[in-house]
Design an enzyme around this catalytic site. Structure first.
Site: not given
Length: 264
Positions: A46-47, A113, A182
């Site tokens: 979704d980046s 994810k 992350e």
């Protein structure tokens, strides 16, 4: 890479102590290049909301956006395992998670994810039970940027570190196939990786994880202000294909990430 990568492939690599690679891709052209470069996994992230659509965060990305780009990636028929992000508020209930996961799997994804900890345990269990493999995203979860007050390193206090480790164990027990960490301290990421049976992918999490992921546009030097953990792999190469190969080789040889890319 000749055979199609599966979850079993990644499990075997972790057991053998072999690093693997994930790179984002959002279309057929880059999916083919990423696969040919030897990356075991492709993340349809979704980046794309930031690097393709020009948003400040990933929050505006819709399920329809993710289905479209997942379909584009799958048309390249890459050998890499394809993981697709579940966008903001498409899995806030188990029922929504199942519907959103089904849409992405039908678009061609082989794993979905989602971002979050223990609160997702039941949804993860229900997804896996119905044939939808899960990668769980912990640490800095970009969809929660407004709760965090910005893009901040997570897990620096003993309480935070303990919570992230507990989440990782719980998520594994719920049936997740992969955990992605992350922007957490290097020692915490290494500890979690050693304690879990499933592979752990890091981004801004130091060299102690089983795999590394970078956003395609970051590693090609296209981002105006890249995060600390990013290396521009295009800088010393003459083609995108060579830059992708350089990243894959750097991860597998242990040359990336280096100490300056990690958080303490």
């Amino acid at each position: 890479m000749s055979k199609r990568v599966t979850i079993s492939t990644l499990d075997a690599m972790k057991a053998a102590g072999e690093k693997f690679v994930m790179i984002t891709a959002y279309d057929a052209t880059f999916a083919r290049l990423v696969s040919e470069a030897g990356a075991e996994t492709i993340l349809v992230g979704d980046s794309l909301g930031m690097v393709l659509q020009g948003h400040d965060t990933t929050i505006p990305v819709t399920l329809e956006d993710m289905v479209y780009h997942t379909t584009c990636v799958c048309r390249a028929q890459p050998h890499s395992l394809i993981v697709a992000d579940m966008p903001f508020m498409t899995y806030e209930t188990t029922e929504r998670a199942l519907a959103s996961g089904a849409a992405l799997m039908q678009a061609g994804a082989q794993m979905i994810k989602l971002e979050g900890g223990v609160w997702l345990s039941d949804s993860i269990h229900q997804l896996v039970e119905r044939g939808i493999p899960v990668c769980a995203h912990l640490g800095l979860t970009p969809q929660s940027v407004n709760v965090f007050g910005g893009y901040r390193v997570q897990g620096r206090t003993p309480k935070e570190a303990k919570s992230i480790l507990a989440d990782a164990v719980e998520i594994q027990d719920a049936g997740a196939s992969i955990v992605l960490l992350e922007c957490v301290p290097e020692n915490l990421a290494a500890d979690i990786s050693s304690k879990l049976d499933i592979p752990v992918i890091g981004i801004g999490a130091g060299a102690g994880t089983d795999a590394q992921v970078l956003v395609l546009h970051d590693m090609l030097g296209l981002t105006e202000k890249p995060p600390k953990f990013v290396e521009n792999f295009m800088a010393e190469q003459t083609s995108v294909k060579d830059a992708l190969k350089a990243f894959v080789e750097a991860v597998k040889s242990g040359k990336y990430p280096r100490a300056e890319h990690a958080y303490q």
